[in-house]
Design a protein around this motif. Sequence first.
Motif, PDB file in Angstrom:
ATOM      1  N   PRO A   1      -0.710 -77.249  -0.540  1.00  0.00           N
ATOM      2  CA  PRO A   1      -2.297 -77.764   0.203  1.00  0.00           C
ATOM      3  C   PRO A   1      -1.718 -78.924   1.133  1.00  0.00           C
ATOM      4  O   PRO A   1      -2.410 -79.694   2.711  1.00  0.00           O
ATOM      5  CB  PRO A   1      -3.432 -77.407  -0.383  1.00  0.00           C
ATOM      6  N   ASP A   2      -1.191 -79.737   0.863  1.00  0.00           N
ATOM      7  CA  ASP A   2      -1.115 -81.277   1.483  1.00  0.00           C
ATOM      8  C   ASP A   2       0.025 -81.248   2.980  1.00  0.00           C
ATOM      9  O   ASP A   2      -0.495 -82.217   3.530  1.00  0.00           O
ATOM     10  CB  ASP A   2      -0.795 -82.145   0.917  1.00  0.00           C
ATOM     11  N   GLU A   3       0.097 -79.677   2.452  1.00  0.00           N
ATOM     12  CA  GLU A   3       1.705 -79.700   3.931  1.00  0.00           C
ATOM     13  C   GLU A   3       0.803 -79.320   5.183  1.00  0.00           C
ATOM     14  O   GLU A   3       1.189 -78.607   5.695  1.00  0.00           O
ATOM     15  CB  GLU A   3       2.858 -78.895   3.689  1.00  0.00           C
ATOM     16  N   VAL A   4      -0.212 -78.680   5.115  1.00  0.00           N
ATOM     17  CA  VAL A   4      -1.157 -77.660   6.257  1.00  0.00           C
ATOM     18  C   VAL A   4      -1.402 -79.428   7.163  1.00  0.00           C
ATOM     19  O   VAL A   4      -1.800 -79.873   6.935  1.00  0.00           O
ATOM     20  CB  VAL A   4      -2.440 -77.107   5.392  1.00  0.00           C
TER      21      VAL A   4
ATOM     22  N   TYR B   1     -10.221 -70.110   3.309  1.00  0.00           N
ATOM     23  CA  TYR B   1      -9.658 -70.931   4.660  1.00  0.00           C
ATOM     24  C   TYR B   1      -8.344 -70.212   5.446  1.00  0.00           C
ATOM     25  O   TYR B   1      -7.475 -69.870   4.873  1.00  0.00           O
ATOM     26  CB  TYR B   1      -9.531 -72.491   4.034  1.00  0.00           C
ATOM     27  N   CYS B   2      -8.690 -70.296   6.823  1.00  0.00           N
ATOM     28  CA  CYS B   2      -7.801 -70.181   7.565  1.00  0.00           C
ATOM     29  C   CYS B   2      -6.769 -71.806   7.826  1.00  0.00           C
ATOM     30  O   CYS B   2      -7.736 -72.979   7.534  1.00  0.00           O
ATOM     31  CB  CYS B   2      -8.060 -69.725   8.814  1.00  0.00           C
ATOM     32  N   ALA B   3      -5.850 -71.468   7.927  1.00  0.00           N
ATOM     33  CA  ALA B   3      -4.392 -72.928   7.772  1.00  0.00           C
ATOM     34  C   ALA B   3      -3.261 -72.603   8.553  1.00  0.00           C
ATOM     35  O   ALA B   3      -2.866 -71.392   8.977  1.00  0.00           O
ATOM     36  CB  ALA B   3      -3.869 -72.580   6.774  1.00  0.00           C
ATOM     37  N   ALA B   4      -3.002 -74.061   9.071  1.00  0.00           N
ATOM     38  CA  ALA B   4      -1.628 -73.576  10.158  1.00  0.00           C
ATOM     39  C   ALA B   4      -0.956 -74.831  10.065  1.00  0.00           C
ATOM     40  O   ALA B   4      -1.768 -75.916   9.324  1.00  0.00           O
ATOM     41  CB  ALA B   4      -2.447 -73.853  12.094  1.00  0.00           C
TER      42      ALA B   4
END
Length: 125
Positions: free
Chosen positions: A109-112, A96-99
Amino acid sequence: QVQLVESGGGLVQAGGSLRLSCAVSDERTFRNYGMGWFRQAPGKEREFVAYRSKIGTRTFYTDSVKGRFTISRDNGKNTLALQMDSLKPEDTAVYYCAASTIYLRVPRPDEVDYWGQGTQVTVSS
């Protein structure tokens, strides 16, 4: 709504290479957010793989991919890439790409803030 669209996944033999790309629809997001890659294998939690801060060129890699994976950003194309070499069966996962607005460290993950839809990477032994 910001969109992150991944491409480049597939099936490869152990020792092979793949290159993942993530196109970001909003230039402002791409320039002002930290960008990175996470992965999730069946039955496991989503985990960080590689992350690049928006400031300077600071990059982070999880220990298991150091020396094999390279993350890069193309600011002219609003694209994030992950070059994966010397792939191993244990790299098999959905990537997964994330920003995230977090840029001084790797976000949880919960801060993405934004996720792509994911692309499957399968490495056969």
